[in-house]
Design a protein around this motif. Structure first.
Motif, PDB file in Angstrom:
ATOM      1  N   LEU A 187      47.398  37.879  34.710  1.00 16.80           N
ATOM      2  CA  LEU A 187      47.286  36.421  35.804  1.00 16.80           C
ATOM      3  C   LEU A 187      46.403  36.877  36.802  1.00 16.80           C
ATOM      4  O   LEU A 187      45.554  36.173  37.362  1.00 16.80           O
ATOM      5  N   ARG A 188      46.256  38.083  37.383  1.00 15.29           N
ATOM      6  CA  ARG A 188      45.561  38.454  38.730  1.00 15.29           C
ATOM      7  C   ARG A 188      44.292  38.469  38.117  1.00 15.29           C
ATOM      8  O   ARG A 188      43.282  37.994  38.900  1.00 15.29           O
ATOM      9  N   LEU A 220      42.934  36.784  35.747  1.00 14.49           N
ATOM     10  CA  LEU A 220      42.528  35.424  35.642  1.00 14.49           C
ATOM     11  C   LEU A 220      42.231  34.633  36.984  1.00 14.49           C
ATOM     12  O   LEU A 220      41.408  34.081  37.180  1.00 14.49           O
ATOM     13  N   LEU A 221      43.051  34.804  38.141  1.00 16.93           N
ATOM     14  CA  LEU A 221      42.845  34.302  39.076  1.00 16.93           C
ATOM     15  C   LEU A 221      41.709  34.970  39.851  1.00 16.93           C
ATOM     16  O   LEU A 221      40.767  34.208  40.456  1.00 16.93           O
ATOM     17  N   ILE A 255      38.578  33.432  38.426  1.00 19.19           N
ATOM     18  CA  ILE A 255      38.374  31.900  38.733  1.00 19.19           C
ATOM     19  C   ILE A 255      37.882  31.811  40.083  1.00 19.19           C
ATOM     20  O   ILE A 255      36.814  30.905  40.467  1.00 19.19           O
ATOM     21  N   LEU A 256      38.410  32.663  41.193  1.00 20.87           N
ATOM     22  CA  LEU A 256      37.775  32.659  42.446  1.00 20.87           C
ATOM     23  C   LEU A 256      36.175  33.243  42.483  1.00 20.87           C
ATOM     24  O   LEU A 256      35.401  32.730  43.219  1.00 20.87           O
TER      25      LEU A 256
END
Length: 336
Positions: free
Chosen positions: A7-8, A10-11, A14-15
């Motif tokens: 999840l990290r 992925l985030l 995205i950033l």
């Protein structure tokens, strides 16, 4: 802990993608923030005086232009100074025409048609009939303007109703018919942030993402019902009376140019044409010269295959359309 790692990542991805898009779009002619507000008068929206900004059309940034507002916040290559001999051309985005080169717009074209007369272009995108009267009073009081040309599109009467989203100042309440004060709220929060982000400007200005419009599209029955409503004649009469009564008293009769349907048809166009017919009758009673551009545009179409629109994606006049409108206005000014 192990579950949180994907999840990290992925985030983080995205950033980084958003950051990369922001940097890329800053290199491209994305429309920049214009900071439109009541800078010169409490009922008239303009850009800040002497603001440099960029405009473009669509996802592929067509018709990119780098613009600079004048001393009164309008898109004109000249500053406005008191000049009773000048002519003010007032309207919405058809007058500003920021997608065209400066010399291709109706103001400079009218100046050429009149042998170099001073012409002040006072366009305001997203405005309508009652806003034009506000600008005319400003032009008369501050610059001594005595000659006016108003450029009207077919929707300008109905857009003067409160809630239309196409008026800058006072409007007519659609229920009571009352003249109602209005001021657009100042930008705060997300809008303030978006002014500084090329990515946000691209999403909202180029892609025209509008959450309110998206919500309405998800409620088709309500949208269809709204589109079918016909404005009562009493409201039309009230708007027209307010507009003509609000014009400044001048030594020359104003000239009103009405855009033609240019191939558009349907119930909505028929309603708008009926409103313009009533406008003509009211104008003539008030001593105002009205020119319907329909025959001028029809004559061009009969003689040439060239379009009068910017493109299939934009129904504003192209340079040919502006020239035809300017020549019609010049003839009316020469022969009041």
């Amino acid at each position: 802990m192990t579950r949180l790692r994907p999840l990290r990542l992925l985030l983080l991805g995205i950033l980084l993608t958003l950051f990369g898009l922001e940097l890329l779009l800053r290199l491209l002619p994305v429309s920049t923030a214009t900071r439109v507000d009541y800078h010169v008068a409490p009922t008239i929206l303009t850009y800040p005086p002497h603001l440099d900004f960029t405009v473009a059309t669509g996802w592929d940034l067509k018709n990119a232009r780098h613009l600079r507002s004048n001393n009164y916040g309008f898109v004109d290559t000249q500053d406005f100074v008191p000049d009773p001999q000048a002519i003010a051309v007032i309207g919405d985005s058809f007058v500003e025409a920021n997608m065209l080169a400066p010399d291709d717009r109706i103001g400079p074209a009218l100046s050429r048609a009149l042998g170099g007369a001073a012409v002040y272009s006072m366009g305001g995108p997203g405005s309508s009939l009652l806003d034009y009267a506000e600008r005319a009073r400003l032009a008369a009081s501050r610059f001594g303007i005595q000659r006016f040309v108003f450029v009207l599109e077919l929707g300008d009467v109905q857009q003067a109703l409160c809630g239309s989203g196409n008026h800058h100042g006072p409007c007519i309440d659609p229920k009571s018919g009352a003249f109602t004060p209005y001021a657009r709220p100042s930008a705060t929060g997300l809008k303030t942030w978006a002014r500084h982000s090329a990515l946000a400007q691209y999403v909202f200005s180029q892609l025209k993402f509008n959450p309110a419009r998206l919500w309405q599209s998800l409620r088709p029955a309500i949208a269809a019902d709204h589109a079918q409503k016909t404005m009562p004649q009493a409201l039309t009469h009230g708007i027209l009376t307010r507009f003509f009564d609000g014009l400044p008293v001048t030594s020359h009769p104003p000239v009103v140019l009405i855009d033609g349907p240019r191939g558009r048809d349907g119930a909505e166009t028929d309603r708008q044409l009926a409103q313009m017919a009533e406008l003509r009758a009211t104008a003539e009673a008030a001593g105002v010269r009205v020119l319907d551009l329909t025959p001028h545009f029809a004559a061009w179409r009969a003689a040439s295959p060239l379009s009068l629109e910017v493109g299939p994606y934009d129904g504003h006049w192209n340079p040919l359309g502006h020239r035809i409108a300017a020549e019609a206005a010049a003839e009316a000014l020469r022969n009041p």
